[in-house]
Design a protein around this motif. Structure first.
Motif, PDB file in Angstrom:
ATOM      1  N   CYS A 113       0.755  -1.225   0.252  1.00 36.09           N
ATOM      2  CA  CYS A 113      -0.280  -0.583  -0.041  1.00 36.09           C
ATOM      3  C   CYS A 113       0.655   1.383   0.129  1.00 36.09           C
ATOM      4  CB  CYS A 113      -0.912   0.186   1.775  1.00 36.09           C
ATOM      5  SG  CYS A 113      -1.932  -1.341   0.914  1.00 36.09           S
ATOM      6  N   ILE A 114       2.146   1.392   0.908  1.00 33.06           N
ATOM      7  CA  ILE A 114       2.522   2.712   0.995  1.00 33.06           C
ATOM      8  C   ILE A 114       3.592   2.758  -0.484  1.00 33.06           C
ATOM      9  CG2 ILE A 114       5.165   3.463   1.830  1.00 33.06           C
ATOM     10  CD1 ILE A 114       4.735   2.045   4.596  1.00 33.06           C
ATOM     11  N   ALA A 115       3.980   1.430  -1.169  1.00 30.66           N
ATOM     12  CA  ALA A 115       4.406   1.828  -2.083  1.00 30.66           C
ATOM     13  C   ALA A 115       3.435   1.929  -3.614  1.00 30.66           C
ATOM     14  CB  ALA A 115       5.379   0.533  -1.935  1.00 30.66           C
ATOM     15  N   LEU A 116       2.519   1.278  -3.602  1.00 23.01           N
ATOM     16  CA  LEU A 116       1.929   1.584  -4.702  1.00 23.01           C
ATOM     17  C   LEU A 116       0.850   2.792  -4.367  1.00 23.01           C
ATOM     18  CD1 LEU A 116       0.656  -2.100  -5.713  1.00 23.01           C
ATOM     19  CD2 LEU A 116       2.208  -0.800  -6.257  1.00 23.01           C
ATOM     20  N   ASN A 117       0.498   3.201  -3.484  1.00 28.90           N
ATOM     21  CA  ASN A 117      -0.524   4.035  -3.038  1.00 28.90           C
ATOM     22  C   ASN A 117       0.304   5.349  -4.312  1.00 28.90           C
ATOM     23  OD1 ASN A 117      -2.921   6.453  -2.678  1.00 28.90           O
ATOM     24  ND2 ASN A 117      -2.328   5.333   0.024  1.00 28.90           N
ATOM     25  N   THR A 118       1.760   5.738  -3.914  1.00 26.35           N
ATOM     26  CA  THR A 118       2.134   7.323  -4.528  1.00 26.35           C
ATOM     27  C   THR A 118       2.067   6.532  -5.979  1.00 26.35           C
ATOM     28  OG1 THR A 118       3.620   7.345  -2.367  1.00 26.35           O
ATOM     29  CG2 THR A 118       4.367   7.989  -4.177  1.00 26.35           C
ATOM     30  N   GLY A 135      -1.356  15.437  -0.980  1.00 24.83           N
ATOM     31  CA  GLY A 135      -1.800  15.540  -0.154  1.00 24.83           C
ATOM     32  C   GLY A 135      -3.360  15.304   0.530  1.00 24.83           C
ATOM     33  N   ILE A 136      -4.348  14.767  -0.106  1.00 23.32           N
ATOM     34  CA  ILE A 136      -5.410  13.595  -0.039  1.00 23.32           C
ATOM     35  C   ILE A 136      -4.715  13.102   0.474  1.00 23.32           C
ATOM     36  CG2 ILE A 136      -7.771  13.281  -0.946  1.00 23.32           C
ATOM     37  CD1 ILE A 136      -7.418  15.977  -2.996  1.00 23.32           C
ATOM     38  N   GLN A 137      -4.069  12.156  -0.228  1.00 25.82           N
ATOM     39  CA  GLN A 137      -3.254  10.676   0.170  1.00 25.82           C
ATOM     40  C   GLN A 137      -3.211  10.700   1.507  1.00 25.82           C
ATOM     41  OE1 GLN A 137       0.056   9.576   0.747  1.00 25.82           O
ATOM     42  NE2 GLN A 137      -0.697   7.397   0.924  1.00 25.82           N
ATOM     43  N   ALA A 138      -2.342  12.392   2.227  1.00 28.90           N
ATOM     44  CA  ALA A 138      -2.001  11.852   2.872  1.00 28.90           C
ATOM     45  C   ALA A 138      -2.470  12.063   4.463  1.00 28.90           C
ATOM     46  CB  ALA A 138      -0.583  13.297   3.357  1.00 28.90           C
ATOM     47  N   ALA A 139      -3.523  13.078   3.919  1.00 27.74           N
ATOM     48  CA  ALA A 139      -4.938  13.476   4.853  1.00 27.74           C
ATOM     49  C   ALA A 139      -5.905  12.019   5.060  1.00 27.74           C
ATOM     50  CB  ALA A 139      -5.897  14.472   3.925  1.00 27.74           C
ATOM     51  N   SER A 140      -5.821  11.344   4.060  1.00 32.29           N
ATOM     52  CA  SER A 140      -6.693  10.296   4.008  1.00 32.29           C
ATOM     53  C   SER A 140      -5.793   8.836   5.144  1.00 32.29           C
ATOM     54  CB  SER A 140      -7.360   9.883   2.810  1.00 32.29           C
ATOM     55  OG  SER A 140      -5.688   9.205   2.039  1.00 32.29           O
ATOM     56  N   VAL A 141      -4.843   8.660   5.161  1.00 33.91           N
ATOM     57  CA  VAL A 141      -3.405   8.599   6.062  1.00 33.91           C
ATOM     58  C   VAL A 141      -3.895   8.783   7.061  1.00 33.91           C
ATOM     59  CG1 VAL A 141      -1.178   7.453   7.067  1.00 33.91           C
ATOM     60  CG2 VAL A 141      -1.946   7.664   4.386  1.00 33.91           C
ATOM     61  N   GLY A 142      -3.619  10.155   7.569  1.00 32.43           N
ATOM     62  CA  GLY A 142      -4.410  10.014   8.661  1.00 32.43           C
ATOM     63  C   GLY A 142      -5.365   9.916   9.362  1.00 32.43           C
ATOM     64  N   ALA A 143      -6.703   9.859   7.897  1.00 33.72           N
ATOM     65  CA  ALA A 143      -8.426   9.669   8.650  1.00 33.72           C
ATOM     66  C   ALA A 143      -8.165   8.731   8.906  1.00 33.72           C
ATOM     67  CB  ALA A 143      -8.798  10.487   7.552  1.00 33.72           C
ATOM     68  N   GLY A 144      -7.489   7.832   8.538  1.00 34.56           N
ATOM     69  CA  GLY A 144      -7.576   6.312   9.137  1.00 34.56           C
ATOM     70  C   GLY A 144      -7.297   6.542  10.063  1.00 34.56           C
ATOM     71  N   MET A 145      -6.025   6.642  10.359  1.00 38.10           N
ATOM     72  CA  MET A 145      -5.208   6.543  11.439  1.00 38.10           C
ATOM     73  C   MET A 145      -6.575   6.957  13.244  1.00 38.10           C
ATOM     74  SD  MET A 145      -0.964   7.737  10.859  1.00 38.10           S
ATOM     75  CE  MET A 145      -0.983   7.535  12.995  1.00 38.10           C
TER      76      MET A 145
END
Length: 385
Positions: A113-118, A135-145
């Protein structure tokens, strides 16, 4: 690309990010796990958060080459399936070793997931839009956390094992990825465009090792760091981890505007955000408000650093090499997380004669500040060269 297709891809990116967020599903209950398994060392308990990165390093490297043989969509569907299965394995027996092994195996999903998300972002978006979506991707990681940390802390009040149920997110994400991610087939490689990396990728990946070496201390130590009337509360530790993740969401959403101001210095600025948060955690372990503010700055650090670093490495290589570049960056991040508990706990014991969360935060804060200063100097020299 049509607007509806973009929305579907962004939904997919959010799903992938939520699978990544499952790395922290046990973070709020580490204190309970330590009490339940007294024979397990503090470092081993903390490694329940970082252990997945061991396998992630290997998987990320492999995925960089597999994209020419297996589509990203198929690998991501497999990642969702593995996240769900490994998350429920600890229910089979009340065993710390089973829990530890299941967390390591979750690294299969995390690495993909980390490699392929980017790589997904790089494949479908370009230029400023790529930065914004990253940035949305990073925000969604945060949302998941936020989701897994807050719910994990709340469920943990009724027994730490209840936090395992959150891994159903893996199965849900698997279904949504299958429905919404376009099938683009395997990556095409020509004689003129081979999969290869350069020195810029390795430099940024090394900075990633340093960032995550110190940053992960927030998550691995916070449940055992809070003191006074807050001590032992899984709800408080879950809320703090949730605030950390929420700050990552905010930073992800405004990342495009931030990078226009910080430019080449975005990475060291992100590192200094952790330094500010680390000082607050160190000085106010029993003050809920100050701990919250510290969590915000630590979350800003991750929300700013990871997507910016991923954009930098993906922009440094040709399109066919973006997955491998992201995999290299993933390896750097994961390696830093993996060695953090052992290295920093060892440093605490060597320097202070004992291992305490305060000593670890002190070492991490000082180390991050020095590292940020070095990066600033190197980038200033490069700019004027």
């Amino acid at each position: 690309m049509s607007k509806s297709k973009k929305i579907k891809i962004i939904i997919t990116i959010v799903c992938i990010s939520f699978i990544q967020g499952l790395q922290f599903c046990v973070s709020p209950v580490l204190g309970q796990i330590q009490e339940h398994y007294p024979d397990a060392s503090v470092s081993m308990v903390q490694m329940l958060v970082t252990a997945p990165t061991f396998l992630s390093i290997v998987v990320a490297i492999i995925s960089g080459g597999l994209v020419v043989k297996i589509s990203k969509k198929k690998m991501l569907i497999f990642a969702g399936l593995m996240a769900g299965i490994t998350g429920f394995l600890p229910f089979l027996a009340d065993s710390f070793m089973l829990l530890f092994v299941s967390r390591i195996l979750y690294g299969l999903a995390l690495g993909l997931c980390i490699a392929l998300n980017t790589a997904v972002v790089a494949e479908f978006f370009e230029g400023d839009e790529r930065v914004s979506v990253m940035g949305i991707q990073a925000a969604s990681v945060g949302a998941g956390m936020v989701l897994v940390s807050t719910l994990g802390g709340a469920l943990g009040k009724y027994g730490f094992q209840n936090a395992y149920y959150l891994n159903v997110i893996g199965f849900i994400a698997m279904i949504l990825i299958a429905l919404f991610l376009p099938e683009t087939g395997t990556a095409k490689v020509s004689k003129d465009e081979k999969i290869e990396l350069n020195s810029e990728v390795y430099k940024v990946a090394f900075i990633g090792v340093i960032e995550m070496l110190f940053l992960i201390t927030f998550t691995t130590n916070i449940a055992m760091h809070i003191s006074g009337s807050l001590a032992g509360s899984t709800t408080v530790s879950g809320n703090l981890t949730g605030v950390f993740s929420g700050a990552q969401i905010v930073m992800g959403l405004i990342l495009g505007a931030i990078t226009k101001v910080t430019k080449k210095y975005t990475l060291p600025v992100a590192m200094l955000c952790f330094s500010i948060g680390g000082v607050l955690l160190l000085l106010f372990p029993s003050n809920y408000v100050m701990l919250m503010i510290g969590a915000v700055f630590c979350g800003f650090s991750q929300g700013m650093f990871i997507p910016t670093a991923m954009v930098e490495v993906s922009n440094a290589v040709n399109p066919a090499s973006t997955t491998m570049a992201a995999a290299c960056m993933t390896c750097g991040n994961c390696f830093g997380q993996l060695i953090s508990p052992t290295l920093l706990n060892g440093a605490s014991r060597m320097m202070f004669g004992e291992v305490t969360t305060s000593h670890v935060y002190l070492i991490a804060t000082v180390g991050m500040t020095i590292a940020a200063g070095v990066v600033i100097l190197l980038r200033a020299r490069k700019k004027t060269a």
